[in-house]
Design a protein around this motif. Structure first.
Motif, PDB file in Angstrom:
ATOM      1  N   TYR A  28       5.383  13.323  17.823  1.00 14.39           N
ATOM      2  CA  TYR A  28       6.766  13.680  17.201  1.00 14.39           C
ATOM      3  C   TYR A  28       6.519  14.883  16.265  1.00 14.39           C
ATOM      4  N   PRO A  29       7.531  15.783  16.065  1.00 13.35           N
ATOM      5  CA  PRO A  29       7.195  17.084  15.230  1.00 13.35           C
ATOM      6  C   PRO A  29       7.117  16.579  13.640  1.00 13.35           C
ATOM      7  N   VAL A  30       6.123  17.389  13.160  1.00 13.21           N
ATOM      8  CA  VAL A  30       5.873  17.182  11.792  1.00 13.21           C
ATOM      9  C   VAL A  30       7.237  16.899  10.806  1.00 13.21           C
ATOM     10  N   GLY A  31       7.348  15.919   9.908  1.00 14.09           N
ATOM     11  CA  GLY A  31       8.385  16.070   9.166  1.00 14.09           C
ATOM     12  C   GLY A  31       9.522  15.120   9.772  1.00 14.09           C
ATOM     13  N   GLN A  32       9.777  14.646  11.273  1.00 17.73           N
ATOM     14  CA  GLN A  32      10.814  14.007  11.638  1.00 17.73           C
ATOM     15  C   GLN A  32      10.575  12.513  10.997  1.00 17.73           C
ATOM     16  N   ARG A  33      11.590  12.137  10.433  1.00 17.17           N
ATOM     17  CA  ARG A  33      11.809  10.690  10.014  1.00 17.17           C
ATOM     18  C   ARG A  33      12.000   9.841  11.100  1.00 17.17           C
ATOM     19  N   LEU A  34      11.088   8.961  11.336  1.00 17.34           N
ATOM     20  CA  LEU A  34      11.295   8.101  12.352  1.00 17.34           C
ATOM     21  C   LEU A  34      11.906   6.759  12.037  1.00 17.34           C
ATOM     22  N   ARG A  35      12.532   6.053  12.865  1.00 18.52           N
ATOM     23  CA  ARG A  35      12.791   4.522  12.888  1.00 18.52           C
ATOM     24  C   ARG A  35      11.920   3.610  13.223  1.00 18.52           C
ATOM     25  N   ILE A  36      11.291   2.838  12.341  1.00 22.28           N
ATOM     26  CA  ILE A  36      10.023   2.007  12.684  1.00 22.28           C
ATOM     27  C   ILE A  36      10.568   0.600  12.504  1.00 22.28           C
ATOM     28  N   LEU A  37      10.077  -0.341  13.505  1.00 22.43           N
ATOM     29  CA  LEU A  37      10.182  -1.727  13.198  1.00 22.43           C
ATOM     30  C   LEU A  37       8.704  -2.379  13.207  1.00 22.43           C
ATOM     31  N   ASP A  38       8.383  -3.028  12.063  1.00 21.96           N
ATOM     32  CA  ASP A  38       7.203  -3.893  12.094  1.00 21.96           C
ATOM     33  C   ASP A  38       7.427  -5.125  12.244  1.00 21.96           C
ATOM     34  N   VAL A  39       6.772  -5.817  13.438  1.00 20.42           N
ATOM     35  CA  VAL A  39       7.130  -7.186  13.699  1.00 20.42           C
ATOM     36  C   VAL A  39       6.167  -8.042  13.393  1.00 20.42           C
ATOM     37  N   GLY A  40       6.040  -8.930  12.362  1.00 19.77           N
ATOM     38  CA  GLY A  40       5.219  -9.651  11.786  1.00 19.77           C
ATOM     39  C   GLY A  40       4.252  -9.040  10.956  1.00 19.77           C
ATOM     40  N   MET A  41       5.270  -8.532   9.842  1.00 25.41           N
ATOM     41  CA  MET A  41       4.537  -7.375   9.079  1.00 25.41           C
ATOM     42  C   MET A  41       3.427  -8.023   8.000  1.00 25.41           C
ATOM     43  N   GLY A  42       3.451  -9.245   7.656  1.00 24.18           N
ATOM     44  CA  GLY A  42       2.416  -9.784   6.802  1.00 24.18           C
ATOM     45  C   GLY A  42       2.664  -9.259   5.457  1.00 24.18           C
ATOM     46  N   GLN A  43       1.924  -8.922   4.667  1.00 22.04           N
ATOM     47  CA  GLN A  43       2.133  -8.338   3.346  1.00 22.04           C
ATOM     48  C   GLN A  43       2.715  -6.953   3.231  1.00 22.04           C
ATOM     49  N   GLY A  44       3.099  -6.440   4.289  1.00 22.01           N
ATOM     50  CA  GLY A  44       3.623  -5.246   4.408  1.00 22.01           C
ATOM     51  C   GLY A  44       2.781  -4.189   4.319  1.00 22.01           C
ATOM     52  N   THR A  45       1.459  -3.922   4.415  1.00 25.23           N
ATOM     53  CA  THR A  45       0.763  -2.858   4.396  1.00 25.23           C
ATOM     54  C   THR A  45       1.109  -1.680   5.218  1.00 25.23           C
ATOM     55  N   GLN A  46       1.134  -1.733   6.455  1.00 19.78           N
ATOM     56  CA  GLN A  46       1.481  -0.744   7.238  1.00 19.78           C
ATOM     57  C   GLN A  46       2.828  -0.211   7.079  1.00 19.78           C
ATOM     58  N   ALA A  47       4.073  -1.140   6.906  1.00 16.23           N
ATOM     59  CA  ALA A  47       5.275  -0.841   6.669  1.00 16.23           C
ATOM     60  C   ALA A  47       5.440   0.098   5.424  1.00 16.23           C
ATOM     61  N   LEU A  48       4.734  -0.408   4.411  1.00 17.30           N
ATOM     62  CA  LEU A  48       5.105   0.329   3.187  1.00 17.30           C
ATOM     63  C   LEU A  48       3.953   1.933   3.283  1.00 17.30           C
ATOM     64  N   ARG A  49       3.097   1.630   3.932  1.00 18.60           N
ATOM     65  CA  ARG A  49       2.530   3.176   4.207  1.00 18.60           C
ATOM     66  C   ARG A  49       3.190   4.274   4.768  1.00 18.60           C
ATOM     67  N   LEU A  50       3.831   3.669   5.992  1.00 17.00           N
ATOM     68  CA  LEU A  50       4.767   4.469   6.817  1.00 17.00           C
ATOM     69  C   LEU A  50       5.947   4.982   5.979  1.00 17.00           C
ATOM     70  N   ALA A  51       6.351   3.910   5.092  1.00 19.69           N
ATOM     71  CA  ALA A  51       7.759   4.366   4.327  1.00 19.69           C
ATOM     72  C   ALA A  51       7.193   5.444   3.212  1.00 19.69           C
ATOM     73  N   ARG A  52       6.048   5.503   2.872  1.00 21.30           N
ATOM     74  CA  ARG A  52       5.714   6.525   1.988  1.00 21.30           C
ATOM     75  C   ARG A  52       5.426   7.834   2.522  1.00 21.30           C
ATOM     76  N   ALA A  53       5.255   7.798   3.752  1.00 24.19           N
ATOM     77  CA  ALA A  53       5.198   8.835   4.710  1.00 24.19           C
ATOM     78  C   ALA A  53       6.571   9.414   5.188  1.00 24.19           C
ATOM     79  N   GLY A  54       7.726   8.823   4.726  1.00 20.39           N
ATOM     80  CA  GLY A  54       9.132   9.293   4.729  1.00 20.39           C
ATOM     81  C   GLY A  54       9.763   8.716   6.093  1.00 20.39           C
ATOM     82  N   HIS A  55       9.399   7.662   6.673  1.00 27.56           N
ATOM     83  CA  HIS A  55      10.165   7.072   7.698  1.00 27.56           C
ATOM     84  C   HIS A  55      10.949   5.767   7.182  1.00 27.56           C
ATOM     85  N   LYS A  56      11.783   5.457   8.093  1.00 24.97           N
ATOM     86  CA  LYS A  56      12.755   4.451   7.807  1.00 24.97           C
ATOM     87  C   LYS A  56      12.168   3.319   8.333  1.00 24.97           C
ATOM     88  N   VAL A  57      11.950   2.256   7.619  1.00 21.53           N
ATOM     89  CA  VAL A  57      10.982   1.158   8.071  1.00 21.53           C
ATOM     90  C   VAL A  57      11.979  -0.212   7.947  1.00 21.53           C
TER      91      VAL A  57
END
Length: 251
Positions: A28-57
């Motif tokens: 994906y192009p740099v800066g594109q805000r992606l729509r991300i689904l984290d299935v079985g996200m647990g404590q949310g480590t990956q979800a929060l990291r991706l949200a901090r990168a600008g994505h909609k999670v």
């Protein structure tokens, strides 16, 4: 919960995050805000990291306790990040009841398949959630290396038994199952999200205890560099405890 801040979990989370970022950057192009689904996200480590990168999670988690941990962590984030995140209680096998097909650019499913006896239907449903060209990221227990942990721990009876099975008991004491690279490669092709890249995760650090804490920062970076390199090259990645498979939805 006690092991979430320890070395084993840190190695897993950090390596997988780097690999996901690498795949996203390549697609994906740099800066594109992606729509991300984290299935079985647990404590949310990956979800929060991706949200901090600008994505909609969107995070989906069936365990109320883990969901609350994730929500508590989200509450400590700045408002701009909180606005990009939605956490929901739900089963990863029922994504079709929550979302429309093609709703996401990236779908993560990490550490979930080992709890699903018949995963093919779930994987097909996850692939349907992807927009054309979307990325499916799976983290599974490596069925081709189940003998490694008991073998390196000196459990010879367990080692011999592990050669001929895909079932094992995890560190929580739960009976679960592993997946083999060849079988998942075939499944991904069959559901229209063929394998694009794969990595090994925890080649050297799988046998350490959950209670082992992080080393000093410089030593941790060397450890992660060694794990990262081993997880990318044969024969090392083939004997990793976990496999990270990345499939791409057909156009």
């Amino acid at each position: 919960m006690a092991g979430l801040g320890g070395l084993r979990n840190t190695v897993r989370q950090e390596l997988v995050a780097r690999q996901v970022e690498e795949q996203i950057t390549a697609r994906y192009p740099v800066g594109q805000r992606l729509r991300i689904l984290d299935v079985g996200m647990g404590q949310g480590t990956q979800a929060l990291r991706l949200a901090r990168a600008g994505h909609k999670v969107t995070g989906l988690e069936s365990d109320p306790g883990m969901l609350q941990v994730a929500r508590d962590a989200l509450a400590g984030e700045p408002a701009g990040i909180r606005e990009r995140v939605r956490f929901m209680e739900g089963d990863g096998r029922e994504t079709g009841a929550h979302f429309l097909p093609g709703s996401f650019d990236v779908v993560l499913c990490h550490g979930v398949l080992m709890y699903v006896p018949e995963p093919d239907a779930m994987l097909a449903a996850l692939a349907r959630m992807l927009a054309p060209g979307g990325l499916l990221s799976l983290l599974v227990r490596n069925g081709d290396a189940l003998a490694m942990r008991p073998g390196l721990s000196g459990d010879w009876a367990g080692t011999l038994a592990a050669f001929d099975t895909e079932a094992y008991t995890n560190r929580l004491g739960l009976p679960v199952r592993a997946d083999r690279l060849d079988a998942l490669t075939s499944t991904l092709s069959g559901i229209g999200a063929p394998l694009h890249a794969w990595y090994g995760v925890r080649v050297f650090t799988d046998t350490i205890g959950n209670e082992v804490e992080l080393p000093a920062a410089e030593e941790l970076e060397r450890l992660l560099a060694a794990e990262d390199r081993a997880g990318r090259v044969d024969p090392y990645r083939g004997v990793a405890a976990l496999l990270h498979l990345c499939g791409v939805r057909g156009q």
